[in-house]
Design a protein around this motif. Structure first.
Motif, PDB file in Angstrom:
ATOM      1  N   ASP A 128     -28.231   1.268  28.617  1.00 18.05           N
ATOM      2  CA  ASP A 128     -28.018   2.669  28.977  1.00 18.05           C
ATOM      3  C   ASP A 128     -26.634   2.911  29.572  1.00 18.05           C
ATOM      4  N   LEU A 129     -25.913   1.852  29.850  1.00 16.77           N
ATOM      5  CA  LEU A 129     -24.662   1.964  30.598  1.00 16.77           C
ATOM      6  C   LEU A 129     -23.446   2.166  29.696  1.00 16.77           C
ATOM      7  N   VAL A 130     -23.537   1.772  28.433  1.00 16.27           N
ATOM      8  CA  VAL A 130     -22.365   1.755  27.552  1.00 16.27           C
ATOM      9  C   VAL A 130     -22.553   2.712  26.385  1.00 16.27           C
ATOM     10  N   ARG A 131     -21.543   3.562  26.175  1.00 12.16           N
ATOM     11  CA  ARG A 131     -21.562   4.554  25.088  1.00 12.16           C
ATOM     12  C   ARG A 131     -20.998   3.971  23.800  1.00 12.16           C
ATOM     13  N   ARG A 132     -19.825   3.348  23.889  1.00 12.97           N
ATOM     14  CA  ARG A 132     -19.172   2.716  22.747  1.00 12.97           C
ATOM     15  C   ARG A 132     -18.561   1.397  23.190  1.00 12.97           C
ATOM     16  N   LEU A 133     -18.506   0.435  22.264  1.00 10.42           N
ATOM     17  CA  LEU A 133     -18.101  -0.929  22.591  1.00 10.42           C
ATOM     18  C   LEU A 133     -16.990  -1.375  21.648  1.00 10.42           C
ATOM     19  N   ILE A 134     -15.930  -1.958  22.231  1.00 10.78           N
ATOM     20  CA  ILE A 134     -14.841  -2.545  21.442  1.00 10.78           C
ATOM     21  C   ILE A 134     -14.772  -4.037  21.769  1.00 10.78           C
ATOM     22  N   LEU A 135     -14.899  -4.876  20.734  1.00 13.83           N
ATOM     23  CA  LEU A 135     -14.884  -6.330  20.891  1.00 13.83           C
ATOM     24  C   LEU A 135     -13.673  -6.877  20.151  1.00 13.83           C
ATOM     25  N   THR A 136     -12.786  -7.578  20.859  1.00 17.11           N
ATOM     26  CA  THR A 136     -11.553  -8.065  20.244  1.00 17.11           C
ATOM     27  C   THR A 136     -11.356  -9.549  20.528  1.00 17.11           C
ATOM     28  N   GLY A 137     -10.953 -10.283  19.486  1.00 13.47           N
ATOM     29  CA  GLY A 137     -10.691 -11.712  19.644  1.00 13.47           C
ATOM     30  C   GLY A 137     -11.865 -12.469  20.224  1.00 13.47           C
ATOM     31  N   THR A 138     -13.055 -12.171  19.762  1.00 12.13           N
ATOM     32  CA  THR A 138     -14.240 -12.704  20.435  1.00 12.13           C
ATOM     33  C   THR A 138     -15.315 -13.086  19.432  1.00 12.13           C
ATOM     34  N   GLY A 139     -16.460 -13.537  19.952  1.00 16.72           N
ATOM     35  CA  GLY A 139     -17.539 -13.958  19.075  1.00 16.72           C
ATOM     36  C   GLY A 139     -18.874 -13.961  19.798  1.00 16.72           C
ATOM     37  N   PRO A 140     -19.951 -14.214  19.062  1.00 18.17           N
ATOM     38  CA  PRO A 140     -21.296 -14.171  19.638  1.00 18.17           C
ATOM     39  C   PRO A 140     -21.658 -15.452  20.364  1.00 18.17           C
ATOM     40  N   ALA A 141     -22.674 -15.407  21.177  1.00 19.49           N
ATOM     41  CA  ALA A 141     -23.212 -16.620  21.800  1.00 19.49           C
ATOM     42  C   ALA A 141     -23.574 -17.616  20.705  1.00 19.49           C
ATOM     43  N   GLY A 142     -23.187 -18.863  20.908  1.00 18.44           N
ATOM     44  CA  GLY A 142     -23.452 -19.886  19.904  1.00 18.44           C
ATOM     45  C   GLY A 142     -22.548 -19.817  18.696  1.00 18.44           C
ATOM     46  N   GLY A 143     -21.481 -19.009  18.789  1.00 15.07           N
ATOM     47  CA  GLY A 143     -20.604 -18.802  17.642  1.00 15.07           C
ATOM     48  C   GLY A 143     -19.784 -20.029  17.278  1.00 15.07           C
ATOM     49  N   ARG A 144     -19.309 -20.021  16.069  1.00 16.90           N
ATOM     50  CA  ARG A 144     -18.575 -21.145  15.499  1.00 16.90           C
ATOM     51  C   ARG A 144     -17.335 -21.504  16.327  1.00 16.90           C
ATOM     52  N   GLY A 145     -17.289 -22.741  16.805  1.00 14.03           N
ATOM     53  CA  GLY A 145     -16.109 -23.273  17.456  1.00 14.03           C
ATOM     54  C   GLY A 145     -15.862 -22.800  18.872  1.00 14.03           C
ATOM     55  N   ILE A 146     -16.718 -21.934  19.402  1.00 14.63           N
ATOM     56  CA  ILE A 146     -16.448 -21.391  20.738  1.00 14.63           C
ATOM     57  C   ILE A 146     -16.564 -22.474  21.810  1.00 14.63           C
ATOM     58  N   ASP A 147     -17.467 -23.423  21.610  1.00 16.06           N
ATOM     59  CA  ASP A 147     -17.601 -24.489  22.606  1.00 16.06           C
ATOM     60  C   ASP A 147     -16.435 -25.481  22.557  1.00 16.06           C
ATOM     61  N   ARG A 148     -15.512 -25.280  21.592  1.00 15.52           N
ATOM     62  CA  ARG A 148     -14.346 -26.162  21.462  1.00 15.52           C
ATOM     63  C   ARG A 148     -13.065 -25.484  21.948  1.00 15.52           C
ATOM     64  N   VAL A 149     -13.191 -24.348  22.624  1.00 17.33           N
ATOM     65  CA  VAL A 149     -11.997 -23.637  23.085  1.00 17.33           C
ATOM     66  C   VAL A 149     -11.107 -24.540  23.943  1.00 17.33           C
ATOM     67  N   GLY A 150     -11.713 -25.310  24.835  1.00 15.62           N
ATOM     68  CA  GLY A 150     -10.931 -26.201  25.680  1.00 15.62           C
ATOM     69  C   GLY A 150     -10.187 -27.250  24.870  1.00 15.62           C
ATOM     70  N   ARG A 151     -10.875 -27.879  23.923  1.00 15.62           N
ATOM     71  CA  ARG A 151     -10.244 -28.926  23.115  1.00 15.62           C
ATOM     72  C   ARG A 151      -9.113 -28.375  22.252  1.00 15.62           C
ATOM     73  N   VAL A 152      -9.268 -27.137  21.788  1.00 19.20           N
ATOM     74  CA  VAL A 152      -8.200 -26.498  21.008  1.00 19.20           C
ATOM     75  C   VAL A 152      -7.033 -26.108  21.910  1.00 19.20           C
ATOM     76  N   SER A 153      -7.345 -25.670  23.118  1.00 19.01           N
ATOM     77  CA  SER A 153      -6.325 -25.084  23.985  1.00 19.01           C
ATOM     78  C   SER A 153      -5.477 -26.100  24.730  1.00 19.01           C
ATOM     79  N   TRP A 154      -6.088 -27.193  25.219  1.00 14.65           N
ATOM     80  CA  TRP A 154      -5.338 -28.110  26.081  1.00 14.65           C
ATOM     81  C   TRP A 154      -4.052 -28.631  25.446  1.00 14.65           C
ATOM     82  N   PRO A 155      -4.062 -29.069  24.163  1.00 19.88           N
ATOM     83  CA  PRO A 155      -2.788 -29.553  23.584  1.00 19.88           C
ATOM     84  C   PRO A 155      -1.706 -28.469  23.540  1.00 19.88           C
ATOM     85  N   LEU A 156      -2.108 -27.219  23.295  1.00 16.07           N
ATOM     86  CA  LEU A 156      -1.117 -26.146  23.218  1.00 16.07           C
ATOM     87  C   LEU A 156      -0.692 -25.681  24.609  1.00 16.07           C
ATOM     88  N   ILE A 157      -1.582 -25.831  25.587  1.00 11.84           N
ATOM     89  CA  ILE A 157      -1.180 -25.580  26.980  1.00 11.84           C
ATOM     90  C   ILE A 157      -0.126 -26.614  27.396  1.00 11.84           C
TER      91      ILE A 157
END
Length: 287
Positions: A128-157
Motif C-alpha cells: 500500500d506504500l508504493v505507487r510506482r517502482l523503478i528498478l535499475t541495475g538490479t535483480g530478484p532474490a536468488g538471481g543469477r550471479g548476485i551471490d558472486r558480487v563480492g568475487r566479481v568486485s574485489w579484483p576490480l576494487i
C-alpha cells in the motif's frame, strides 16, 4: 521524531541541498530532498557502500524538476546512525519506517543495485506504500550471479587502488572508449558538491552490506507476481555486477513491467545514459 522546521526549497539543486536528519525508533537517518512539494514523492535507494554523495546529481536534479525527490542513507551508512543491517529485509523495514515517520503516505520508489533489492522487498512487505517502482541495475532474490558480487568486485576494487581510480570506473562501465568517457564524467559529477559532504561508508558497514547482498543472491526466489503496480526496469546491456539477464527476469516475472536496456553500458547504465534515463523515468512517473 524530529522533522525539519522549514520545507525544502524547490529551486535548489542536489549539489547544495542541505543534509537533514530524522529520528526513527531511536536511530538517526540522514537524507536530502529537493523539488516541488506537490504530487507523489520519489524516494531513492542507492548501491552497496553508497552515501548521499554517490547519487548522480544529474539524475536527481532531472527527476526533481517535476517531482519531490528524497535521497536517503541506509542505517549505519554515511550520516545515518546505528549499525548497517546484514539482510535486505532489515533495510526494507528501515525504509518503510522512515517513509511512514515522514508522513509521506504513498510514494514512488527508485532503487539502484542493492537499492533495487530493498525496493522490491518494500513493495512486497508494504504494497500500500508504493505507487510506482523503478528498478535499475538490479535483480530478484536468488538471481543469477548476485551471490558472486563480492568475487566479481574485489579484483576490480584492487585494480582501482593500483591505478588510483575510483573502482566504479571499472565496475559500473564497460571497457569501450565511449563508456570510459562516461565513467570519467560521472565520477567528476560526484565531486561537484564541495560543502556539507557525507561521511564515506566505513569498511565494517561495507562488509555488512556485502553480506546482505550475498544472502539475497542465495535466497529462494520470491513471487514477484505479487507486485501489482507499474514497474520500470532499466540497466546497461553488459552489467557484470548484477548480470543483465536478471533485468529480463524481473520484467518477465512482474506483471506490469517495462524493460529498458542501454547499449554498450554496464552496471551504471543509468549514469552513462543519464539524460535518456531521466526522460524515460519522468515519462513513466507522469504516465
Amino acid at each position: 521524531m524530529t522533522l525539519p522546521s522549514t520545507p525544502p526549497d524547490s529551486r535548489r539543486s542536489f549539489e547544495n541541498a542541505p543534509t537533514r536528519s530524522l529520528e526513527v525508533d531511536g536511530t538517526r537517518f540522514a537524507y536530502r530532498e529537493l523539488g516541488p512539494q506537490h504530487g507523489s514523492p520519489l524516494v531513492m535507494l542507492n548501491h552497496w557502500g553508497a552515501v548521499l554523495d554517490n547519487f548522480d546529481p544529474r539524475i536527481v536534479d532531472g527527476l526533481a524538476s517535476r517531482h519531490r525527490v528524497i535521497a536517503i542513507d541506509y542505517r549505519g551508512i554515511g550520516g545515518s546512525g546505528g549499525k548497517a543491517p546484514v539482510t535486505v529485509a532489515e533495510m526494507a523495514q528501515d525504509t518503510i519506517a522512515l517513509i511512514r515517520t515522514m508522513g509521506l503516505g504513498s510514494v514512488d520508489l527508485l532503487g539502484f543495485s542493492l537499492g533495487g533489492f530493498v525496493a522490491q522487498q518494500v513493495v512486497l512487505d508494504a504494497p500500500d506504500l508504493v505507487r510506482r517502482l523503478i528498478l535499475t541495475g538490479t535483480g530478484p532474490a536468488g538471481g543469477r550471479g548476485i551471490d558472486r558480487v563480492g568475487r566479481v568486485s574485489w579484483p576490480l576494487i584492487l585494480k582501482g587502488l593500483l591505478t588510483r581510480r575510483d573502482p566504479k570506473y571499472y565496475l559500473f562501465f564497460t571497457a569501450s572508449a565511449r563508456s570510459r568517457q562516461a565513467a570519467t564524467a560521472f565520477l567528476q559529477r560526484l565531486k561537484e558538491r564541495t560543502n556539507d559532504r557525507d561521511r564515506p561508508a566505513s569498511p565494517g558497514a561495507f562488509l555488512r552490506q556485502l553480506k546482505a547482498i550475498t544472502a539475497w543472491g542465495r535466497q529462494s526466489p520470491q513471487d514477484l507476481g505479487d507486485i501489482r503496480i507499474p514497474v520500470l526496469i532499466a540497466n546497461g546491456d553488459s552489467d557484470i555486477m548484477v548480470p543483465t539477464p536478471n533485468s529480463g527476469d524481473l520484467a518477465h516475472r512482474i506483471p506490469d513491467a517495462t524493460l529498458v536496456l542501454y547499449h554498450d553500458a554496464g552496471h551504471g547504465g543509468i549514469f552513462q545514459y543519464h539524460d535518456e534515463f531521466v526522460r524515460d523515468a519522468l515519462a513513466f512517473l507522469d504516465n
